[in-house]
Design an enzyme around this catalytic site. Sequence first.
Site, PDB file in Angstrom:
ATOM      1  N   ASP A  50       0.699  -0.960  -0.200  1.00  0.00           N
ATOM      2  CA  ASP A  50      -0.152  -0.019   0.491  1.00  0.00           C
ATOM      3  C   ASP A  50       0.766   1.223   0.198  1.00  0.00           C
ATOM      4  O   ASP A  50       2.151   1.181   0.725  1.00  0.00           O
ATOM      5  CB  ASP A  50      -0.812   0.394   0.945  1.00  0.00           C
ATOM      6  CG  ASP A  50      -1.055   1.340   1.709  1.00  0.00           C
ATOM      7  OD1 ASP A  50      -2.446   1.634   0.585  1.00  0.00           O
ATOM      8  OD2 ASP A  50      -1.908   2.010   2.292  1.00  0.00           O
TER       9      ASP A  50
ATOM     10  N   SER B 101      -4.145  -0.671   6.625  1.00  0.00           N
ATOM     11  CA  SER B 101      -5.182  -0.376   7.317  1.00  0.00           C
ATOM     12  C   SER B 101      -6.874  -1.678   6.783  1.00  0.00           C
ATOM     13  O   SER B 101      -6.220  -2.359   5.566  1.00  0.00           O
ATOM     14  CB  SER B 101      -6.339   0.743   6.563  1.00  0.00           C
ATOM     15  OG  SER B 101      -5.898   0.626   5.446  1.00  0.00           O
TER      16      SER B 101
ATOM     17  N   LYS C  33      -7.722  -4.968  -4.968  1.00  0.00           N
ATOM     18  CA  LYS C  33      -5.904  -5.206  -4.055  1.00  0.00           C
ATOM     19  C   LYS C  33      -5.615  -6.341  -4.936  1.00  0.00           C
ATOM     20  O   LYS C  33      -4.460  -6.421  -5.255  1.00  0.00           O
ATOM     21  CB  LYS C  33      -6.089  -4.009  -3.403  1.00  0.00           C
ATOM     22  CG  LYS C  33      -6.156  -3.021  -3.322  1.00  0.00           C
ATOM     23  CD  LYS C  33      -5.770  -2.371  -1.854  1.00  0.00           C
ATOM     24  CE  LYS C  33      -5.243  -0.965  -1.633  1.00  0.00           C
ATOM     25  NZ  LYS C  33      -5.142   0.061  -0.389  1.00  0.00           N
TER      26      LYS C  33
END
Length: 273
Positions: A24, A225, A201
């Site tokens: 990320d 997250s 993702k």
Amino acid sequence: MLFENKEVFCMLFPESIRTLVCSDFDETYFAHDRNNAKDVKALMDYLNKERHLLFGIVSASTLDMIKGCLDEMEMEYPHFIACNSGTELYYYKDGEEIYDLDYEKMLMQQGFTKSTILDVEKSLADRDIQLMVQELFVDAPFSRNYYYRETNREEDERRFQQIRATAEAQHLIVNISKCNPLIGDPADCYDVDFFPESAGKDAIVRYLIQKYDIDFDETYAFGDSGNDIKMLNAVKHGYLVSNATAEAKERHLKHADFPYNKGILSILERRSE
């Protein structure tokens, strides 16, 4: 697509690929307040020595947001960037930006149009579920991002169930996760992100594993997250960095001992032990 009017430094693209590492961006690959430049350099030094490792950013952010930050911090571009919640995929090789048309074709084969998400938005509004558009992402071709302002736990969960059911009926994936104020999000909101059911993702991870025929045991991912959890579960070695949100840590039990790039590097260095 070539970079224009500026010199851009890219990592050396591996000629043969054995390992996949996905990260990320905001609050994982770098600290939002830009205070970890030394750790960024240490990770890049490590990655540039690994000749068979494919490394890239997988983020909900737009491509312009990611590239703007990389340029501001004078970072090398990674081997790839998957942006807008894993709905667009770009490679960086010898100073050239290469858009993955095969991945786009895979999304287009679903018959997806942006109006599908807009219909979901209207349907939810008719049931008094108000979603606030995140304006930075309105031009994304395959996704749409919203904020949902929290009320109370019971009511929020009831509405989340309605949001998920409405999205599923339209063959959409919806990711709902608590906002992180450290990256500029409102503190009392949730991110609600819609995209085609074959995107996201985690889909990027699966696509790259297949494209480059990578052994599953050699797959890594890092996040901070709730919207990273599916990606972390799509690899053999998925870790939250130590500065991850409390919500994410409740949902995923593998945590690095350090924050940001230092956390990523600490895990990757174990590969040679």
